[in-house]
Enzyme design. Structure first.
Site, mmCIF file in Angstrom:
data_model
loop_
_atom_site.group_PDB
_atom_site.id
_atom_site.type_symbol
_atom_site.label_atom_id
_atom_site.label_comp_id
_atom_site.label_asym_id
_atom_site.label_seq_id
_atom_site.Cartn_x
_atom_site.Cartn_y
_atom_site.Cartn_z
ATOM 1 N N GLY A 122 0.755 -1.182 -0.006
ATOM 2 C CA GLY A 122 0.036 -0.025 -0.059
ATOM 3 C C GLY A 122 0.907 1.208 0.086
ATOM 4 N N ALA A 189 23.072 -4.522 24.099
ATOM 5 C CA ALA A 189 22.599 -5.085 25.435
ATOM 6 C C ALA A 189 21.253 -4.520 25.870
ATOM 7 C CB ALA A 189 23.432 -5.223 26.562
ATOM 8 N N VAL A 245 32.144 -0.432 18.615
ATOM 9 C CA VAL A 245 32.556 -1.855 17.547
ATOM 10 C C VAL A 245 32.880 -0.873 16.373
ATOM 11 C CG1 VAL A 245 31.460 -3.306 16.231
ATOM 12 C CG2 VAL A 245 30.758 -3.349 18.333
ATOM 13 N N ASP A 320 4.610 1.199 16.001
ATOM 14 C CA ASP A 320 6.005 1.445 16.184
ATOM 15 C C ASP A 320 6.428 2.709 14.974
ATOM 16 O OD1 ASP A 320 6.363 -0.571 17.510
ATOM 17 O OD2 ASP A 320 7.815 -1.638 16.306
ATOM 18 N N HIS A 452 -2.999 -16.709 49.016
ATOM 19 C CA HIS A 452 -1.948 -17.495 49.357
ATOM 20 C C HIS A 452 -1.873 -18.968 49.241
ATOM 21 C CE1 HIS A 452 1.510 -17.955 52.340
ATOM 22 N NE2 HIS A 452 0.634 -19.143 52.854
HETATM 23 P P1 FAD Z 1 4.655 -4.449 12.526
HETATM 24 O O1 FAD Z 1 4.099 -5.457 13.589
HETATM 25 O O2 FAD Z 1 5.950 -4.238 12.281
HETATM 26 O O3 FAD Z 1 3.807 -4.594 11.382
HETATM 27 C C1 FAD Z 1 3.790 -3.818 10.363
HETATM 28 C C2 FAD Z 1 3.368 -4.343 8.921
HETATM 29 O O4 FAD Z 1 3.378 -3.857 7.989
HETATM 30 C C3 FAD Z 1 4.311 -5.691 8.705
HETATM 31 O O5 FAD Z 1 3.603 -6.862 8.580
HETATM 32 C C4 FAD Z 1 4.822 -5.341 7.512
HETATM 33 O O6 FAD Z 1 5.028 -6.187 6.387
HETATM 34 C C5 FAD Z 1 3.606 -4.388 6.783
HETATM 35 N N1 FAD Z 1 4.023 -3.379 5.965
HETATM 36 C C6 FAD Z 1 5.101 -2.269 5.998
HETATM 37 N N2 FAD Z 1 4.862 -1.616 4.564
HETATM 38 C C7 FAD Z 1 3.814 -1.946 4.080
HETATM 39 C C8 FAD Z 1 3.225 -1.567 2.717
HETATM 40 N N3 FAD Z 1 3.742 -0.436 2.280
HETATM 41 N N4 FAD Z 1 2.169 -2.050 2.565
HETATM 42 C C9 FAD Z 1 1.580 -2.970 3.188
HETATM 43 N N5 FAD Z 1 2.215 -3.427 4.263
HETATM 44 C C10 FAD Z 1 3.192 -3.064 4.692
HETATM 45 N N6 FAD Z 1 6.945 -6.065 21.702
HETATM 46 C C11 FAD Z 1 6.048 -6.215 22.782
HETATM 47 O O7 FAD Z 1 5.184 -5.542 23.224
HETATM 48 N N7 FAD Z 1 6.226 -7.430 23.611
HETATM 49 C C12 FAD Z 1 7.465 -8.487 23.093
HETATM 50 O O8 FAD Z 1 7.516 -9.462 23.572
HETATM 51 C C13 FAD Z 1 8.097 -8.107 21.897
HETATM 52 N N8 FAD Z 1 9.043 -9.003 21.562
HETATM 53 C C14 FAD Z 1 9.577 -8.601 20.421
HETATM 54 C C15 FAD Z 1 10.763 -9.342 19.960
HETATM 55 C C16 FAD Z 1 11.303 -9.222 18.781
HETATM 56 C C17 FAD Z 1 12.442 -10.162 18.336
HETATM 57 C C18 FAD Z 1 11.170 -8.064 18.082
HETATM 58 C C19 FAD Z 1 11.810 -7.574 16.801
HETATM 59 C C20 FAD Z 1 10.046 -7.156 18.538
HETATM 60 C C21 FAD Z 1 9.313 -7.512 19.666
HETATM 61 N N9 FAD Z 1 8.284 -6.631 19.995
HETATM 62 C C22 FAD Z 1 7.683 -6.685 21.092
HETATM 63 C C23 FAD Z 1 7.991 -5.437 19.517
HETATM 64 C C24 FAD Z 1 6.730 -5.518 18.743
HETATM 65 O O9 FAD Z 1 6.992 -6.788 17.738
HETATM 66 C C25 FAD Z 1 6.231 -4.416 17.736
HETATM 67 O O10 FAD Z 1 6.477 -3.201 18.526
HETATM 68 C C26 FAD Z 1 5.108 -4.444 17.126
HETATM 69 O O11 FAD Z 1 5.154 -5.710 16.118
HETATM 70 C C27 FAD Z 1 4.698 -3.362 16.134
HETATM 71 O O12 FAD Z 1 3.519 -3.378 15.726
HETATM 72 P P2 FAD Z 1 3.171 -2.434 14.383
HETATM 73 O O13 FAD Z 1 1.714 -2.948 14.033
HETATM 74 O O14 FAD Z 1 3.487 -1.279 14.690
HETATM 75 O O15 FAD Z 1 4.259 -2.766 13.258
HETATM 76 P P1 NAD Z 2 16.847 -1.538 22.275
HETATM 77 O O1 NAD Z 2 16.773 -0.029 22.115
HETATM 78 O O2 NAD Z 2 16.065 -2.107 23.387
HETATM 79 O O3 NAD Z 2 18.579 -2.133 22.871
HETATM 80 C C1 NAD Z 2 19.654 -1.496 21.795
HETATM 81 C C2 NAD Z 2 20.585 -1.440 22.626
HETATM 82 O O4 NAD Z 2 21.774 -1.331 21.572
HETATM 83 C C3 NAD Z 2 20.837 -0.126 23.503
HETATM 84 O O5 NAD Z 2 21.273 -0.515 24.646
HETATM 85 C C4 NAD Z 2 21.864 0.655 22.841
HETATM 86 O O6 NAD Z 2 22.681 1.607 23.570
HETATM 87 C C5 NAD Z 2 22.795 -0.244 22.055
HETATM 88 N N1 NAD Z 2 23.405 0.021 21.166
HETATM 89 C C6 NAD Z 2 23.211 0.897 19.963
HETATM 90 N N2 NAD Z 2 24.009 1.242 19.023
HETATM 91 C C7 NAD Z 2 25.126 0.374 19.448
HETATM 92 C C8 NAD Z 2 26.146 0.353 18.805
HETATM 93 N N3 NAD Z 2 26.684 0.664 17.573
HETATM 94 N N4 NAD Z 2 27.265 -0.590 19.227
HETATM 95 C C9 NAD Z 2 26.656 -1.081 20.702
HETATM 96 N N5 NAD Z 2 25.620 -1.093 21.131
HETATM 97 C C10 NAD Z 2 24.488 -0.254 20.723
HETATM 98 O O7 NAD Z 2 16.632 -2.143 20.982
HETATM 99 P P2 NAD Z 2 16.423 -3.512 20.217
HETATM 100 O O8 NAD Z 2 16.905 -4.601 21.515
HETATM 101 O O9 NAD Z 2 17.106 -3.605 19.245
HETATM 102 O O10 NAD Z 2 15.151 -3.852 20.540
HETATM 103 C C11 NAD Z 2 14.161 -2.919 19.415
HETATM 104 C C12 NAD Z 2 13.000 -2.781 19.919
HETATM 105 O O11 NAD Z 2 12.027 -3.516 20.136
HETATM 106 C C13 NAD Z 2 12.969 -2.326 21.553
HETATM 107 O O12 NAD Z 2 13.289 -0.854 21.803
HETATM 108 C C14 NAD Z 2 11.581 -2.579 22.247
HETATM 109 O O13 NAD Z 2 10.725 -1.491 21.578
HETATM 110 C C15 NAD Z 2 11.121 -3.712 20.941
HETATM 111 N N6 NAD Z 2 11.133 -4.906 21.770
HETATM 112 C C16 NAD Z 2 10.473 -5.320 22.764
HETATM 113 C C17 NAD Z 2 10.415 -6.460 23.410
HETATM 114 C C18 NAD Z 2 9.516 -6.573 24.898
HETATM 115 O O14 NAD Z 2 8.750 -6.002 24.846
HETATM 116 N N7 NAD Z 2 9.769 -7.607 25.399
HETATM 117 C C19 NAD Z 2 11.366 -7.484 22.876
HETATM 118 C C20 NAD Z 2 12.023 -7.309 21.952
HETATM 119 C C21 NAD Z 2 11.943 -5.969 21.353
#
Ligand code: FAD
Ligand code: NAD
Length: 481
Positions: A122, A189, A245, A320, A452
């Protein structure tokens, strides 16, 4: 020109699909466009959360925890196991099955709610028109009364460690490894580094995390971050702070990472795999036509007001893609708010009460303000704490690391924040979130009856400790007569 919709949502992650379902529930003619393709080249809904994020990472966290407990903790309970082995491919297959079930569930929910699901890309044009290009490359223009942008985020790349998908991988690659890497390097981290580092550490990898900042988990309450650091070091995660890095090289399947350590000295490490997880950035590639009228902010997020309206009339943005924490539940609630506002309701969202969880073991969870934020704001506050080491349930479960910390206003006693590291921290913080949403004081929470023995009793005791009334731990604060 083809059909006209009340609402067209672009992106079907937790922000977009929830918005589309709520809009349809409210009687609005709704379509949702999704470009993600699964392994068979077919369109799949669910976004990062279901396909590459929250759900698959938690599946692997749970599987790896079961293995780790079996190997390391069961003997203490009088359960003896011999020759326990890991079948990583089976672990990944289980994870893939869960993803399939849940993404298929969205397709079913779209159908039952009457959302038109369109697979393809889209693009927002001027005047609330959307150019929809299907997977075969055929384009059409869709008109809409309202367009909701929900295209999420993508991992940030760093030129000193370019992801090649083989030796240097991002979080998606780290969820697809079919073997346990002997030495695993992680740049960053943060949340992903700690969660995925934990998975592979439990399965036997030697994990080294290189973090640029000097302060560990800088956004967390300092006391909780200190406790977390201690526990992770005990678990064998080698977390190195203040590392810059400067380069990486892949040779014969090994990655050599060069970095400057906290003392400014040049150092090198060799890894079997390197995960780059240094944050995520809003994803707007090919989303906006030049004349779409939508503005971005200085971070590249779509600029929105408190209700997720962009500056182009009838165009909204959620998840996001916009300011605020990148969390699935934050995006979903924005999706509901936008759908309801489009339908004429005055829904608002409370951005002050969004729980945040890191799913390590122990879990780390928080809601509201941290102690340092309260100090900075100048608000007078009081603190109540309860360690899991004093909880009967935690002792019975042999899960005693961590504590519950509750912060309340010194005069009004209203709860302003809760921070937990320990067993079931995510669920415990949610209890305090509910209390906060209803404007609860620490005394209100202290007056409630908790079952409890439960982990929840630790929330009860921490709330009592705020006013010096904890029963099962010495009170730091004197009770007011
Ligand atoms: P997304 O989930 O990124 O969805 C966006 C969608 O838009 C995608 O499917 C993409 O293909 C589609 N899209 C993009 N451009 C277009 C286009 N032009 N046309 C049509 N479709 C398109 N958050 C938590 O709250 N709890 C967690 O435990 C957690 N764990 C995570 C673990 C990992 C490894 C990662 C990477 C993220 C995690 N997150 C977690 C973060 C969470 O996944 C995101 O905050 C969330 O998915 C964002 O939702 P969203 O709908 O904004 O975007
Ligand atoms: P993050 O922001 O949590 O961590 C990134 C880390 O990388 C930070 O500590 C930052 O200081 C460090 N960093 C940045 N540049 C660097 C560099 N050049 N060298 C070394 N360290 C560097 O981001 P993430 O772990 O990539 O996760 C992305 C986002 O996805 C999170 O902010 C979170 O919103 C979402 N997420 C959420 C969950 C959850 O809710 N449990 C799980 C996974 C991801």
């Amino acid at each position: 020109m083809s059909e006209k919709y009340d609402v067209v949502v672009i992106g079907s992650g937790p922000a977009g699909y929830v918005c589309a379902i709520r809009a349809a529930q409210l009687g609005l003619k709704t379509a949702c466009i999704e470009k993600y393709q699964g392994p068979q080249g077919k369109g799949v809904n669910g976004g990062t959360c279901l396909n590459e994020g929250c759900i698959p990472s938690k599946a692997l966290l749970d599987s790896s925890m079961k293995y780790h407990e079996t190997v390391n903790s069961l003997a203490k309970h009088g359960i003896n196991t011999r020759s326990v082995t890991v079948d990583v491919e089976q672990m990944i297959a289980r994870k893939d099955d869960i993803v399939k079930k849940l993404t298929g569930g969205i397709a079913a929910l779209f159908k039952s709610n009457g959302v038109t699901s369109l697979f393809g890309t889209g693009k927002l044009l001027a005047g609330k028109k959307v150019e929809y290009t299907d997977s075969k490359g055929k384009s059409q223009i869709i008109e809409a009364e309202n367009v909701v942008l929900a295209t999420g985020s993508a991992p940030i790349d760093i030129p000193v460690a370019e992801v090649d998908g083989k030796s240097i991988i991002d979080s998606k690659g780290a969820l697809e490894l079919t073997q346990v890497p002997k030495r695993l390097g992680i740049i960053g981290a943060g949340v992903i580094g700690l969660e995925l580092g934990s998975v592979w550490n439990r399965l036997g990898s030697e994990v080294v995390l290189l973090e640029a900042l000097d302060v560990f988990l800088a956004m967390m309450d300092k006391q909780i971050a200190r406790e977390a650091n201690k526990v992770f070091l005990e678990q064998g995660l080698d977390i190195r702070m203040g590392c810059r890095v400067t380069g990486s090289e892949v040779k014969r399947g090994k990655v050599t990472v060069t970095y400057q350590d906290a003392d400014g000295k040049e150092a090198q490490e060799i890894f079997d795999k390197l995960i780059v997880c240094v944050g995520r950035a809003p994803y707007t590639e090919n989303l906006l036509a030049e004349d779409s009228g939508v503005n971005l902010d200085e971070r590249g997020s779509i600029f929105v007001d408190d209700y997720c309206a962009t500056n182009a009339p009838g165009v909204w943005a959620i998840g996001d893609l916009v300011r605020g924490p990148m969390l699935a539940h934050k995006g979903s609630e924005e999706g509901v708010m936008v759908a309801e506002r489009i339908a004429g309701q005055l829904t608002e969202m409370n951005y002050d009460i969004i729980p945040n969880v890191i799913y390590t073991h122990p879990e780390i969870a928080s809601v509201g303000m941290t102690e340092q934020e309260l100090k900075q704001s100048g608000q007078p506050f009081k603190v109540g704490m309860f360690p899991f080491a004093a909880s009967g349930r935690a002792l019975a479960a042999d899960d005693t690391d961590g504590l519950v910390k509750i912060l309340a206003h010194e005069e009004t006693d209203r709860i302003l924040g809760a921070h937990v590291i320990g067993p079931s921290a995510a669920e415990l913080v949610q209890q305090v979130s509910i209390a906060m949403e209803f404007g609860s004081t620490a005394e209100d929470l202290g007056m409630m009856v908790f079952a409890h023995p439960t982990m929840s009793e630790s929330v009860h005791e921490a709330a009592l400790a705020v006013n010096g009334e904890a029963i099962h731990v010495a009170n730091r604060r004197k009770r007011k007569k």
